[in-house]
Scaffold this active site. Structure first.
Site: not given
Ligand SMILES: Nc1ncnc2c1ncn2[C@@H]1O[C@H](COP(=O)(O)OP(=O)(O)OP(=O)(O)O)[C@@H](O)[C@H]1O
Ligand SMILES: O=c1[nH]c(=O)c2[nH+]cn([C@@H]3O[C@H](COP(=O)(O)O)[C@@H](O)[C@H]3O)c2[nH]1
Ligand SMILES: NC(=O)CC[C@H](N)C(=O)O
Ligand SMILES: [Mg+2]
Length: 527
Positions: A91-92, A180, A236-237, A306, A464
């Site tokens: 495309c582009y 893609e 998971v991560d 936050r 009630d």
């Molecule tokens: N309670 C906690 N204790 C220690 N580390 C934390 C805690 N909560 C978050 N973290 C850190 O912050 C990171 C980002 O959190 P995030 O929720 O994005 O990832 P995750 O928990 O590993 O996976 P998932 O996205 O599946 O929840 C985590 O990978 C971890 O390193």
């Molecule tokens: O680790 C995190 N720290 C955060 O501050 C946070 N805020 C949102 N989420 C998660 O991100 C995804 C998208 O959420 P939002 O649409 O609310 O932005 C969803 O999976 C949310 O649960 C967070 N995860």
């Molecule tokens: N999807 C694209 O890459 C678009 C390319 C360009 N902006 C167009 O409009 O043709």
């Protein structure tokens, strides 16, 4: 150990370089290539070719929102042609090839968005090997006004006379449509033809190979005696990252889980059990609930909450990290982070990071303060690849398929002030909701589900008696990337059961609602 053994993936695997012009589909190019075991990495289109950290076996120029002929439109470093590797413009990217060649690009009379049918006019073209006349996906305003000099047409559509072009002498190709996206029915074949037949990329990007390479890299990086810490949440991560560290350096890896008082019911106990007993990962649970909750006292603004939670994480982590004394008498030098490829893509986009909607809690904030060096074994992977990696490392399915849980936890699910009493209500309601989701076999159909507590009071009647209590909002979504999401459609009977259980079993709740808003316009979390 030789340098080769510690090299990053792009030096170990044949790599296709994707230069990103900002298309919403750019990352999908990488996904598709990896699906047939060819490794690919993305860099911004502004990348100086002389400064590339590796030599790609082929280059793909992505789509993008600009018009090649407008002022300020991004252009590729012409040195890309000196690499003497095959090039595919999408495309582009194709319009860019034509622009460089003689500027034959203009605005089309009509915008073309959606399906079109290609007609392959030159079946000797290796890019189109095995590709029939079939549906492709278009998304463009601009088009080639003439065939660039030195090129031939290999495919057209009723609206695009140059839907596919090929250079007569060199392996340089252009596609007006997007191979893609899955709506381009033979798109994957086209990308495979490009990568495997034309660039001769080896198809050896397998998770098993990746694990072996990464373990060797970690061992070399850390050395034989140093120790590493990592923040682990039970998500998971971080669990997959921790397990990989465990495989690489055994007990010299220290996982730290912070109980911030905002976790789900029984979370600390469950995480300890799964990581420590189940996966043999050396885990320290730090009870910091009081510290977090006392700092949150009186705070109602979501962004402030936050920030407080994020900063408190840093303090706790710093303190605990300092207490760990490696056996070799050194200081802790490395920190494990679970950064994924989408985070990396976001930060390297030439358009810059997208506008902040909310400040996601991020351990990245730890860096400056702690002066620790990062180990990010997952920074080349997408979420589903991390799940696959987790499975290969023997992490139980239940954990691999866990819904994500945000770092600030229930803190952003109790709207308004976060008090222990409010957290308790939200936690109990959430527990019932998830318990019922599991009992009905729905957990794996839903991407994420939780209960939020709304700080409004509502009148009810129980036995009630008049009640005047708060409202629980249930949220369940389906999504692939969490950037957009739709709400999950439950059976009425399921919602009835959950609602009745929550009102009956959780003190302080008078009413239950179900959130039927998609993202956008709403976000997944309520704050
Ligand atoms: N309670 C906690 N204790 C220690 N580390 C934390 C805690 N909560 C978050 N973290 C850190 O912050 C990171 C980002 O959190 P995030 O929720 O994005 O990832 P995750 O928990 O590993 O996976 P998932 O996205 O599946 O929840 C985590 O990978 C971890 O390193
Ligand atoms: O680790 C995190 N720290 C955060 O501050 C946070 N805020 C949102 N989420 C998660 O991100 C995804 C998208 O959420 P939002 O649409 O609310 O932005 C969803 O999976 C949310 O649960 C967070 N995860
Ligand atoms: N999807 C694209 O890459 C678009 C390319 C360009 N902006 C167009 O409009 O043709
Ligand atoms: Mg998490």
């Amino acid at each position: 150990m030789s340098l080769e053994e510690v090299a990053p993936a792009h030096q170990t695997f044949d790599t296709i370089l994707v230069l990103d012009f900002g298309s919403q589909y750019s990352h999908l190019i990488i996904r598709r290539l990896r699906e047939f075991n060819v490794y690919a990495e993305m860099l911004p289109c502004t990348q100086k070719i002389g400064e590339l950290p590796f030599k790609p076996v082929g280059v793909i120029l992505s789509g993008g929102p600009y018009s090649v002929f407008e002022d300020g439109a991004p252009h590729v470093d012409p040195a890309v042609f000196d690499l003497n590797v095959p090039i595919l413009g999408i495309c582009y990217g194709m319009q860019e090839l034509a622009w460089i060649n003689g500027k034959g690009v203009g605005r089309g009379e009509k915008r073309e968005y959606g399906p079109a049918v290609i007609n392959v006019v030159d079946d000797s073209c290796p890019l189109f090997k095995g590709v029939d006349n079939s549906q492709v996906w278009m998304s463009h305003n601009d088009k080639l006004t003439a065939l660039p000099t030195g090129y031939k047409t290999v495919a057209d559509t009723s609206n695009s006379p140059y839907a596919g072009i090929a250079n007569i002498e060199k392996p340089i190709f252009g596609l007006q449509f997007h191979p893609e996206v899955t709506h381009s029915l033979h798109g994957k074949v086209l990308l495979k033809n490009f990568a495997v037949e034309i660039c001769h990329a080896k198809q050896n990007w397998t998770m098993k190979n990746f694990i072996d390479t990464e373990i060797t890299r970690i061992r070399t990086l850390v050395g034989p005696t140093a120790e590493v810490i990592g923040a682990v949440s039970g998500g998971v991560d971080s669990t997959v990252g921790a397990k990989l560290m465990k495989e690489a350096i055994g007990d010299r890896f220290h996982a730290i889980f912070v109980d911030n008082g905002l976790m789900r019911k029984n979370e600390a106990v469950t995480v300890k059990k799964t990581l420590d007993d189940g996966l043999g990962i050396n885990l320290t649970v730090v009870d910091a609930a009081e510290e977090f909750l006392s700092k949150l006292k009186g705070i109602t603004d979501p962004e402030k909450k936050r920030k407080i939670i994020g900063n408190t994480f840093i303090h706790v982590f710093e303190r605990v990290g300092a207490e760990i004394k490696p056996k070799d008498g050194s200081e802790i030098e490395y920190l494990l982070q679970g950064t994924l490829y989408p985070d990396v893509i976001e930060s390297i986009s030439f358009k810059g990071p997208s506008q902040t909607i909310k400040t996601h809690h991020n351990v990245g904030g730890l860096l400056e303060d702690m002066k620790l060096k990062l180990i990010e074994p997952l920074r080349e992977l997408f979420k589903d690849e991390v799940r696959n990696l987790g499975k290969i490392l023997g992490i139980p399915d239940e954990l691999v398929w866990r819904h994500p849980f945000p770092g600030p936890g229930i803190g952003i699910r109790v709207l308004g002030e976060v008090t222990p009493a409010q957290v308790k209500i939200a936690r109990e309601a959430d527990y019932i909701f998830i318990e019922e989701i599991r009992a009905h076999g729905l957990y794996n159909n839903i991407s994420q589900a939780f209960a939020a507590l709304l700080p409004v009071k509502s009148v009810g009647v129980v036995g009630d008696q008049r009640t005047y209590e708060q409202v629980i909002a249930l949220r369940a979504i389906e999504t692939t990337d969490f950037m957009t999401a739709d709400w999950y459609v439950f059976e009425a009977a399921f919602l009835k059961k959950v609602s009745s259980r929550i009102v009956n079993e959780v003190d302080g709740v008078a009413r239950v609602t179900y959130d039927i808003t998609s993202k956008p316009p709403a976000t997944v979390e309520w704050e």
